[in-house]
Motif scaffolding. Structure first.
Motif, PDB file in Angstrom:
ATOM      1  N   ASP A 186       0.816  -1.219   0.000  1.00 33.96           N
ATOM      2  CA  ASP A 186       0.000   0.000   0.000  1.00 33.96           C
ATOM      3  C   ASP A 186       0.847   1.265   0.000  1.00 33.96           C
ATOM      4  O   ASP A 186       0.402   2.325  -0.441  1.00 33.96           O
ATOM      5  CB  ASP A 186      -0.974  -0.005   1.182  1.00 33.96           C
ATOM      6  CG  ASP A 186      -0.281  -0.172   2.531  1.00 33.96           C
ATOM      7  OD1 ASP A 186       0.934  -0.473   2.571  1.00 33.96           O
ATOM      8  OD2 ASP A 186      -0.962  -0.012   3.563  1.00 33.96           O
ATOM      9  N   LEU A 211       0.156  -3.824   6.376  1.00 36.93           N
ATOM     10  CA  LEU A 211      -0.512  -2.610   5.913  1.00 36.93           C
ATOM     11  C   LEU A 211       0.117  -1.423   6.638  1.00 36.93           C
ATOM     12  O   LEU A 211       0.894  -1.610   7.580  1.00 36.93           O
ATOM     13  CB  LEU A 211      -2.011  -2.670   6.223  1.00 36.93           C
ATOM     14  CG  LEU A 211      -2.812  -3.763   5.490  1.00 36.93           C
ATOM     15  CD1 LEU A 211      -3.990  -4.218   6.329  1.00 36.93           C
ATOM     16  CD2 LEU A 211      -3.298  -3.242   4.141  1.00 36.93           C
ATOM     17  N   THR A 220      -4.844   3.233   1.718  1.00 37.49           N
ATOM     18  CA  THR A 220      -5.118   2.063   2.561  1.00 37.49           C
ATOM     19  C   THR A 220      -6.538   2.088   3.107  1.00 37.49           C
ATOM     20  O   THR A 220      -7.236   1.064   3.099  1.00 37.49           O
ATOM     21  CB  THR A 220      -4.114   1.997   3.718  1.00 37.49           C
ATOM     22  OG1 THR A 220      -2.786   2.060   3.203  1.00 37.49           O
ATOM     23  CG2 THR A 220      -4.282   0.709   4.505  1.00 37.49           C
TER      24      THR A 220
END
Length: 256
Positions: A186, A211, A220
């Protein structure tokens, strides 16, 4: 009796190429041994280790979020987790960031999410001397403990960088070093659809998913609802990293 082996030119050339290839491969593994880490079980080694996933047939996975910069993205991500009913996730916090944003740390803590250390200085610890590695980890621990009332036991090193010295010192300080098996990528901001694809098409039971909740990862929070919905539809249960590790044989990636 003399035995004479006859090999035609084509076969001789083939055998020679095979020998050269074998020698080259052996040399490559010797020279770059540290670049070919392998998975082993905790029963096989007492060496310090970094955990990437666990070996389980249960469809349990851990969402993890690194934060080292900014104050705009954590809120929307926490909103998504709350709206989707996700009560278990793990946040790895850089201690200077946490010190500058105690209100966000408080919200993460009050929502019941697990908090791990992302170190202090956001740099590659494998380039530091032993004393500096130790100082960085202790300083981070002290700051996070002062903000949450709990001493972190999980560590994700900045940039995911480590070597045997970092692992050894982390172990001496009672940390478990946590990496990831599925990378959302991401931080590249490739578009929310691509982030979703990077996760849902690669996840397996026992996965630790990487993440980010730093401001540099701008998409995200847009991808997260789809990630959660699709993984839940596939029967996955979200747990913290500590819950994932508890009572499960771990697969570890150890530097040789």
């Amino acid at each position: 009796m003399n035995i004479i082996w006859t090999i035609n030119g084509r076969k001789l050339k083939r055998y020679a190429l095979l020998i050269v290839a074998a020698l080259f491969t052996a040399g490559l593994f010797y020279v770059q041994g540290d670049a070919f880490p392998v998975f082993q079980s905790t029963a096989d080694t007492e060496e310090p280790r970094a955990i990437y996933k666990v070996a389980t047939s249960d469809k349990k996975i851990a969402l993890t979020f690194d934060i080292s910069w900014g104050n705009e993205r954590p809120g929307p991500i926490l909103d998504v987790l709350e709206s989707r009913g996700v009560k278990d996730a793990t946040f790895f916090l850089s201690s200077p960031w946490a010190e500058n944003h105690p209100d966000i740390v408080k919200r993460i803590h009050e929502q019941g999410f697990e908090i791990g250390s992302h170190g202090h200085k956001h740099d590659n610890y494998s380039t530091f001397k032993d004393d500096e590695i130790r100082q960085q980890l202790v300083k981070s621990n002290n700051i996070l403990r002062s903000l949450t009332g709990k001493t972190p036991t999980l560590l994700r090193t900045p940039n995911g960088d480590y070597d045997k010295r970092v692992l050894r010192i982390a172990q001496e300080l009672n940390f478990t070093v946590i990496q990831w098996n599925t990378d959302s990528r991401d931080w590249l901001n490739p578009g929310s659809d691509k982030i979703v694809q990077n996760v849902v098409e690669h996840v397996v039971p026992g996965d630790i998913i990487l993440l980010h909740a730093s401001d540099s990862s701008k998409q995200t929070h847009e991808a997260l609802p789809q990630i959660i919905d699709r993984l839940q539809q596939d029967g996955y249960q979200f747990v913290t990293v500590s819950e994932l590790l508890a009572g499960v044989k771990t697969n570890i990636k150890e530097l040789q």
